[in-house]
Design a protein around this motif. Sequence first.
Motif, short mmCIF file in Angstrom:
data_model
loop_
_atom_site.label_atom_id
_atom_site.label_comp_id
_atom_site.label_asym_id
_atom_site.label_seq_id
_atom_site.Cartn_x
_atom_site.Cartn_y
_atom_site.Cartn_z
N LEU A 1 43.53 34.03 0.92
CA LEU A 1 44.13 34.68 2.08
C LEU A 1 45.61 34.92 1.85
CD1 LEU A 1 42.47 32.45 4.83
CD2 LEU A 1 41.65 34.65 3.97
N ASP A 2 46.17 35.71 2.77
CA ASP A 2 47.60 35.96 2.73
C ASP A 2 48.35 34.68 3.13
OD1 ASP A 2 49.63 38.33 2.59
OD2 ASP A 2 50.21 37.16 4.36
N HIS A 3 49.61 34.62 2.71
CA HIS A 3 50.40 33.43 3.01
C HIS A 3 50.64 33.23 4.51
CE1 HIS A 3 51.46 34.17 -1.27
NE2 HIS A 3 51.42 32.85 -1.33
N SER A 4 50.47 34.30 5.28
CA SER A 4 50.70 34.20 6.72
C SER A 4 49.45 33.77 7.49
CB SER A 4 51.17 35.55 7.26
OG SER A 4 50.19 36.57 7.01
N ALA A 5 48.37 33.39 6.81
CA ALA A 5 47.13 33.01 7.48
C ALA A 5 47.36 31.78 8.37
CB ALA A 5 46.05 32.71 6.45
N PRO A 6 46.76 31.77 9.58
CA PRO A 6 46.96 30.64 10.50
C PRO A 6 46.07 29.45 10.12
CG PRO A 6 45.53 32.27 11.51
CD PRO A 6 45.94 32.84 10.18
N VAL A 7 46.57 28.57 9.32
CA VAL A 7 45.77 27.46 8.79
C VAL A 7 45.33 26.52 9.91
CG1 VAL A 7 45.75 25.51 7.19
CG2 VAL A 7 46.92 27.64 6.56
N GLU A 8 46.21 26.20 10.82
CA GLU A 8 45.85 25.28 11.89
C GLU A 8 44.77 25.88 12.79
OE1 GLU A 8 45.71 21.69 13.50
OE2 GLU A 8 47.03 22.25 11.83
N ALA A 9 44.90 27.16 13.09
CA ALA A 9 43.85 27.82 13.89
C ALA A 9 42.53 27.88 13.13
CB ALA A 9 44.31 29.22 14.29
N MET A 10 42.59 28.00 11.83
CA MET A 10 41.37 28.00 11.02
C MET A 10 40.69 26.64 11.08
SD MET A 10 42.46 30.24 7.66
CE MET A 10 40.86 29.99 6.89
N MET B 1 47.07 32.67 -1.06
CA MET B 1 46.90 31.22 -1.13
C MET B 1 45.41 30.90 -1.02
SD MET B 1 48.16 29.87 2.62
CE MET B 1 47.41 30.44 4.14
N GLU B 2 45.01 29.81 -1.64
CA GLU B 2 43.60 29.40 -1.65
C GLU B 2 43.38 28.35 -0.57
OE1 GLU B 2 40.83 28.50 -5.30
OE2 GLU B 2 41.80 26.65 -4.65
N VAL B 3 42.47 28.64 0.36
CA VAL B 3 42.12 27.73 1.43
C VAL B 3 40.72 27.19 1.16
CG1 VAL B 3 41.80 27.46 3.91
CG2 VAL B 3 43.55 29.02 3.04
N ARG B 4 40.59 25.88 1.21
CA ARG B 4 39.30 25.23 0.91
C ARG B 4 38.82 24.46 2.13
NH1 ARG B 4 39.22 20.08 -2.83
NH2 ARG B 4 39.98 19.26 -0.84
N ALA B 5 37.52 24.66 2.44
CA ALA B 5 36.88 23.91 3.52
C ALA B 5 35.82 23.00 2.92
CB ALA B 5 36.24 24.85 4.55
N ALA C 1 45.88 38.10 8.10
CA ALA C 1 45.67 36.97 7.19
C ALA C 1 44.85 37.34 5.97
CB ALA C 1 44.98 35.83 7.94
N LEU C 2 44.25 38.52 5.98
CA LEU C 2 43.44 38.92 4.83
C LEU C 2 44.35 39.33 3.69
CD1 LEU C 2 40.71 40.98 6.70
CD2 LEU C 2 40.63 38.59 5.97
N PRO C 3 43.94 39.12 2.46
CA PRO C 3 44.81 39.46 1.32
C PRO C 3 45.05 40.96 1.25
CG PRO C 3 42.60 38.88 0.57
CD PRO C 3 42.66 38.55 2.03
N ARG C 4 46.30 41.33 0.93
CA ARG C 4 46.69 42.73 0.82
C ARG C 4 47.37 42.96 -0.51
NH1 ARG C 4 48.58 41.06 5.78
NH2 ARG C 4 50.70 41.01 4.97
N VAL C 5 47.31 44.21 -0.93
CA VAL C 5 48.03 44.64 -2.14
C VAL C 5 49.28 45.38 -1.68
CG1 VAL C 5 47.96 46.00 -4.25
CG2 VAL C 5 45.91 44.78 -3.47
N ASN C 6 50.46 44.88 -1.99
CA ASN C 6 51.71 45.45 -1.55
C ASN C 6 52.07 46.64 -2.42
OD1 ASN C 6 54.15 45.96 -0.39
ND2 ASN C 6 54.98 43.89 -0.68
N THR C 7 52.07 47.83 -1.79
CA THR C 7 52.42 49.05 -2.53
C THR C 7 53.75 49.64 -2.08
OG1 THR C 7 51.17 50.39 -0.95
CG2 THR C 7 49.99 49.60 -2.92
N ALA C 8 54.55 48.99 -1.18
CA ALA C 8 55.84 49.50 -0.70
C ALA C 8 56.91 49.32 -1.78
CB ALA C 8 56.25 48.79 0.58
N ASP C 9 57.91 50.21 -1.71
CA ASP C 9 59.02 50.11 -2.65
C ASP C 9 59.86 48.88 -2.33
OD1 ASP C 9 58.21 52.43 -3.83
OD2 ASP C 9 59.53 53.71 -2.59
N ALA C 10 60.36 48.27 -3.35
CA ALA C 10 61.21 47.11 -3.16
C ALA C 10 62.55 47.54 -2.56
CB ALA C 10 61.43 46.39 -4.48
N VAL C 11 63.07 46.81 -1.59
CA VAL C 11 64.35 47.09 -0.94
C VAL C 11 65.43 46.27 -1.62
CG1 VAL C 11 65.63 47.04 1.22
CG2 VAL C 11 63.18 47.59 1.22
#
Length: 367
Positions: free
Chosen positions: A256-265, A296-300, A332-342
């Motif tokens: 998942l993405d780093h912003s995934a809500p682990v506590e809610a999961m 990040m890898e989340v394990r249940a 929270a789903l993994p994404r591929v970042n295609t935006a230009d770096a600022v």
Amino acid sequence: MENVLRPLIVIGGSVVLTLLIGWATDRLLSQADRRHSETPLWGLLRRGRIPYHLVLFAALLRGSYDEAKVLEAHEVGIGRTLTLVLIGSAAWLVIRIAAAVVETTYSRYARAHHDAARVRRVRTQVTLITRVVAAIVGVVAVAAMLLTFPAMRAAGASLLASAGIIGIVAGVAAQSTLSNMFAGLQIAFGDMVRIGDTVVVDGEWGTVEEITLTFLTVRTWDERRITMPVSYFTSKPFENWSRGTPQMTGIVHWHLDHSAPVEAMREKLRDILRECPAWDGRAYGLDVTDTTPNTMEVRALVTAKDADDVWTVRVTVREAMIRWLVAEHPYALPRVNTADAVLPGPRPSPDGARPRRAVDTPRTERG
């Protein structure tokens, strides 16, 4: 007239007596089965009706054949044939009786003990004992048939004299077969693997379906059958998921993405498991076990009473959690970042002069 009536009386009388005695015996066994429903012995003994009838008919006809005066020129051959039929059917009947007794003993043991692992162990031992008894009775029956021939009795002395050499040659030739037979006995009484155990062999997951003295059959989850020599299980490592207690712990991974809500999961995992009948309620947990620059890898961790249920719990948790994330937390789903770096902006200088950028280079004047 006597030459016609005598054979009819002898042969017909043997048939009638066989049917009458067989019918009376079957009635007695049927009544005993109804009166003693707590044991399957009498019902199992009824399965030996065919060999029982053959034994009766061969014995009656063999004993009264001399009085029939039928085909007197072939009297020796017919008498020997009836003897062979009698020996073979008697061996068949003994095997059926032994199987009924062993099966009844196993049934009583299974009812008295509620430990599934111990019952499977006894089942494996009972199956192999039945096969050993059948093999011994078969060998004795064949030997008895051979001894009915005078030529075989006459050759007995020479056979015994050469038995040592033949035994050595046979032992070398059948080395693999003998090793498998001893391995089968070791498996049966060493409690290494039992009928009904869940095993993993050569990367294949399945259930032990049959164990004989020489080979073992594993039924895979997709209903294939893998047959292998029993010596495999005494010479190579394998996984036995039913050894000890059948309870198992399953693992489910998400990237998942780093912003995934682990506590809610964690709370959602608890709700999913409460609605899953295959979860045994022993334990559960959810943690972040690894991270990469993008995910990040989340394990249940989930528990179940056996391998089949732990598979059900795993797929249920995986699907339900993905649906919940898509509906409630799509970020929270993994994404591929295609935006230009600022790039960071220029920092002002303390004296108010124009700040120098990275692209600015000092100039050199020529004299």
